[in-house]
Write a protein that holds these residues in place. Structure first.
Motif, mmCIF file in Angstrom:
data_model
loop_
_atom_site.group_PDB
_atom_site.id
_atom_site.type_symbol
_atom_site.label_atom_id
_atom_site.label_comp_id
_atom_site.label_asym_id
_atom_site.label_seq_id
_atom_site.Cartn_x
_atom_site.Cartn_y
_atom_site.Cartn_z
ATOM 1 N N ILE A 1 0.813 -1.208 0.000
ATOM 2 C CA ILE A 1 0.000 0.000 0.000
ATOM 3 C C ILE A 1 0.851 1.265 0.000
ATOM 4 C CG2 ILE A 1 -0.318 0.480 2.454
ATOM 5 C CD1 ILE A 1 -3.048 0.260 -0.320
ATOM 6 N N GLY A 2 2.186 1.121 0.040
ATOM 7 C CA GLY A 2 3.055 2.275 -0.124
ATOM 8 C C GLY A 2 3.530 2.902 1.165
ATOM 9 N N LEU B 1 -3.583 -1.211 -11.305
ATOM 10 C CA LEU B 1 -2.207 -0.723 -11.303
ATOM 11 C C LEU B 1 -1.647 -0.759 -12.719
ATOM 12 C CD1 LEU B 1 -0.101 0.188 -9.123
ATOM 13 C CD2 LEU B 1 0.852 -2.119 -9.280
ATOM 14 N N ARG B 2 -0.873 0.275 -13.046
ATOM 15 C CA ARG B 2 -0.117 0.243 -14.304
ATOM 16 C C ARG B 2 1.125 -0.604 -14.046
ATOM 17 N NH1 ARG B 2 -1.445 5.846 -14.188
ATOM 18 N NH2 ARG B 2 0.707 6.362 -13.579
ATOM 19 N N THR C 1 4.888 5.586 -3.631
ATOM 20 C CA THR C 1 3.836 6.383 -3.003
ATOM 21 C C THR C 1 2.530 6.326 -3.793
ATOM 22 O OG1 THR C 1 4.720 8.338 -4.132
ATOM 23 C CG2 THR C 1 5.428 7.962 -1.858
ATOM 24 N N GLU C 2 2.605 5.946 -5.072
ATOM 25 C CA GLU C 2 1.394 5.812 -5.882
ATOM 26 C C GLU C 2 0.581 4.584 -5.490
ATOM 27 O OE1 GLU C 2 2.052 6.424 -10.181
ATOM 28 O OE2 GLU C 2 4.057 7.149 -9.651
ATOM 29 N N GLY D 1 -4.622 -3.577 -3.112
ATOM 30 C CA GLY D 1 -3.659 -3.180 -2.097
ATOM 31 C C GLY D 1 -3.778 -3.943 -0.800
ATOM 32 N N GLU D 2 -2.629 -4.233 -0.211
ATOM 33 C CA GLU D 2 -2.555 -4.826 1.121
ATOM 34 C C GLU D 2 -1.837 -3.831 2.029
ATOM 35 O OE1 GLU D 2 -1.173 -9.126 2.224
ATOM 36 O OE2 GLU D 2 0.597 -7.833 2.352
ATOM 37 N N ALA D 3 -2.498 -3.443 3.117
ATOM 38 C CA ALA D 3 -1.925 -2.491 4.068
ATOM 39 C C ALA D 3 -1.265 -3.268 5.199
ATOM 40 C CB ALA D 3 -3.016 -1.573 4.614
#
Length: 697
Positions: free
Chosen positions: A238-239, A253-254, A266-267, A281-283
């Motif tokens: 998740i950044g 996601l690209r 960060t994206e 995303g996984e946080a």
């Protein structure tokens, strides 16, 4: 105004058939998840376990030179881990089977650096096997972390290491049953003790591992395993390591750009609206500041406030939540961590105790082909496979719920039917209060699940407006709740001179203790800042006096205040503002070093008197985009500012992604002077910063 098509929801009136079975069902739009990804997303909440040599060396990243004989838990009980995880409502456990130091928690046939050369179980143990059995017993799924970086292996950086890495993958994926997630850390290459060579080895992270071939290997052995992290993964980081997704969070996601090194991490918080691949995303976050267990963090378990925020900003923002439990040297989840988990579970259960929309009147401004099979009643029928759908070209529509009587509410939960893609770009929520519609939320994406925490309103009706979408949308669930009032813990601060300030939300009373006892409304009432310059543990609660509800307990430990401290010398930088690093305020900082004054750079501090210390703390800069982080350090002590003894040196591991207070321990010494030396910086910068330097007494 568009014509409203009315659809009443009566319990038991809905067919069990899934909406997608109907002939005029909407077609998938854009990238869509695989069934594996859907099953993974529906897990929502699962545990991380960091437990290895680092637990016994008090490190976050082992260097690779630590002896396997140090691994010797005295009360290891993986069933205790599994029980705690199960009771917390988590669905699985991801075990760090090998971290960057190369030590393996299973008896790998390809290295001697494993549990087979530790005293634990006389070298006959297999922790992965024990945990796999415990997960099966408690109906939990097993996941595994295998570090691509190995700071010990002599062949790391060479082609031979990739063979070794893949051989270990084969062991993990064939010997322990199904693995729901394979976790690959992004930390790769750098210094280490590679087969006894203390050196730095650089790799090309985009090409070295040949991830395409590695993934083919994984899927040939374990097609049910979802692969996370680096390479052409099926789920993304998740950044950040704070467990929080962006308010806008696309599951897309690209990835082609990412694999070419064109996407900054960060994206990952928000994903890409125009992404060509479904990569949700996984946080990930630890329940403590560090990922591995450190006894000095026993009183630094994240507060209930923070844990609740993390839940809503991960699972409530279209991500899964991977919560780390750093198992201690006994081999157990610490009782402080277990207690916090129980508080979190109780809070979340109370928040979602009673759903308010089931069985009430619902209507929508558009229904796909005027077909009741796609009507708005589907969002409140409790069936995840039915949904309200609009016509293909309709990108704006409203669904409205009418309560039988004025109803209090402060939570709204929404879900898209993601099998057909993620479509909603913007939505708002309105509540009818005293006969007038009031906007109570304006948001962007929904995805698998979105949960909004709102100010409590008493409404006679609720309206969800989809304001923009990529295509006609499909909403599977809308729910509303009235969560109990949550009182946030107060904030405690103490400045250099020992002045204590306790701040709470407006209108709350604050009670505190100075003797370590748990405060209550019978404790001392905080009225104004007060001075207390001795070593102390302050505990405080906030109390909502209107509803008579207390917050959780906030605790803060302080040594003797820094009023006698002063800066003796600095090797560069503005010496007049250097006092910021000892002012007791982590929001102020000071920088030194530059292209003319290259690292290492030194600051000398006089504590004003002889003090017995057993460690020091470095708090990095907390405010700003470029934090100028120190990566490597040395710490010296002296009684006279002439003769110096080195007490500690090394690295602040993982500080780039987890810029928290760093605590380094050493044997107790008496000292008056401290010399802190910044020897290295993140990103090889020459300017570094310090928010605060402290000592452990």
């Amino acid at each position: 105004m568009k014509k409203i098509f009315l659809s009443l929801c009566l319990l038991g009136a809905i067919s069990n058939a899934s909406s997608q079975e109907f002939a005029n069902a909407p077609k998938p739009f854009g990238p869509v998840p695989t069934q594996k990804q859907i099953d993974w997303q529906e897990m929502e909440f699962y545990a991380f376990v960091h437990f290895s040599l680092n637990t016994f060396t008090n490190k976050e990243w082992g260097f690779g030179d630590e002896s396997p004989e140090l691994f010797n838990p005295t009360q290891l009980d993986v069933r205790q881990w599994a029980r705690i995880v199960k009771e917390a409502g988590m669905k699985g456990i991801i075990l760090v089977a090998k971290h960057h130091d190369g030590f393996c928690l299973w008896p790998s046939a390809y290295t001697e650096r494993s549990v087979k050369n530790s005293p634990w179980e006389n070298g006959k143990g297999d922790l992965v096997k024990e945990l796999a059995a415990a997960c099966k017993e408690y109906d939990l799924k097993l996941g595994l972390y295998l570090s691509p970086w190995d700071r010990n292996h002599p062949q790391y950086g060479k082609p031979e290491y990739i063979t070794y890495f893949r051989n270990q993958l084969k062991e993990l994926l064939t010997n322990y049953g199904d693995v729901f997630e394979m976790w690959f850390d992004g930390a790769n290459g750098g210094d280490g003790y590679y087969g006894g060579a203390n050196e730095t080895r650089k790799i090309n992270t985009l090409t070295y591992y040949n991830w395409d071939e590695t993934y083919k290997l994984i899927y040939s052995i374990a097609p049910k395993t979802l692969v996370w992290g680096v390479g052409p993964s099926e789920a993304r980081w998740i950044g950040n390591e704070e467990g929080r997704a962006g308010k806008t969070n696309w599951s897309l996601l690209r990835q082609k750009d990412e694999l070419a090194g064109k996407v900054h991490y960060t994206e990952f918080m928000s994903g890409h609206e125009d992404g060509e691949k479904w990569v949700p995303g996984e946080a990930d976050v630890s329940i403590r500041p560090g990922w591995f267990y450190h006894s000095v963090e026993d009183d630094k378990v994240r507060s209930l406030d923070e844990m609740v925020d993390i839940y809503y900003e991960s699972i409530g923002r279209n991500a899964t939540l991977l919560l780390n439990l750093p198992v201690d040297r006994r081999g157990l989840v610490h009782e402080n961590d277990e207690a916090r988990l129980k508080e979190l579970v109780a809070t979340i259960k109370a928040d979602f105790k009673k759903e308010l929309l089931a069985g009430i009147q619902v209507q929508a401004s558009n229904i796909r082909a005027n077909d009741s099979n796609f009507g708005p009643q589907n969002v409140i029928d409790g069936d995840k496979n039915t949904y309200w759908a609009t016509d293909d070209k309709v990108k704006q529509a409203t669904v409205e719920f009418t309560f039988k009587k004025p109803t209090e509410m402060n939570r709204v939960l929404l879900q898209e039917y993601i099998k057909l893609g993620q479509r909603v770009k913007a939505f708002s929520i309105e509540a009818k209060v005293d006969g007038q519609w009031k906007t109570i939320a304006n948001e962007t994406t929904i995805g698998y699940k979105r949960i909004l925490r709102l100010d409590r309103v008493t409404a006679t009706a609720l309206r969800v407006n989809i304001l923009d979408a990529k295509a006609g949308f499909v909403i599977s669930t809308i729910e509303a709740y009235n969560a109990p009032t949550f009182v946030k813990e107060p904030n405690i601060g103490r400045d250099k001179n020992g002045l204590v300030t306790i701040i709470s939300e407006e209108g709350n009373a604050v009670y505190y203790t100075l003797d370590g006892k748990t405060p209550s409304e019978k404790s001392t009432l905080y009225k104004a800042p007060f001075k207390y310059n001795k070593a102390v543990e302050i505990k405080a609660i906030a109390r909502n006096t209107k509803e008579k509800i207390n917050s959780g307990v906030k605790a803060a430990k302080y040594g003797v205040s820094k009023e006698k401290w002063k800066i003796v010398s600095v090797s560069s930088g503005d010496d007049k503002s250097a006092e910021r690093i000892i002012d007791g305020d982590a929001n102020t900082d000071w920088a030194f070093g530059n292209d003319e004054n290259k690292l290492p750079q030194t600051v000398v501090i006089d504590m004003g008197e002889l003090v017995s210390i057993k460690g020091f703390t470095y708090t990095p800069q907390q405010v700003g985009n470029n934090l100028n982080l120190i990566s490597n350090y040395e710490l010296y002590t002296s009684v006279d500012n002439f003769y110096w003894d080195k007490q500690s040196e090394g690295e602040f591991s993982n500080i780039k992604h987890n810029p928290i207070e760093q605590i380094k321990s050493f044997s107790a010494v008496k000292a008056r002077f401290l010399k802190f030396v910044a020897t290295g910086a993140v990103g090889k910068a020459q300017t570094v910063s310090i928010a605060e330097i402290g000592v452990v007494e």
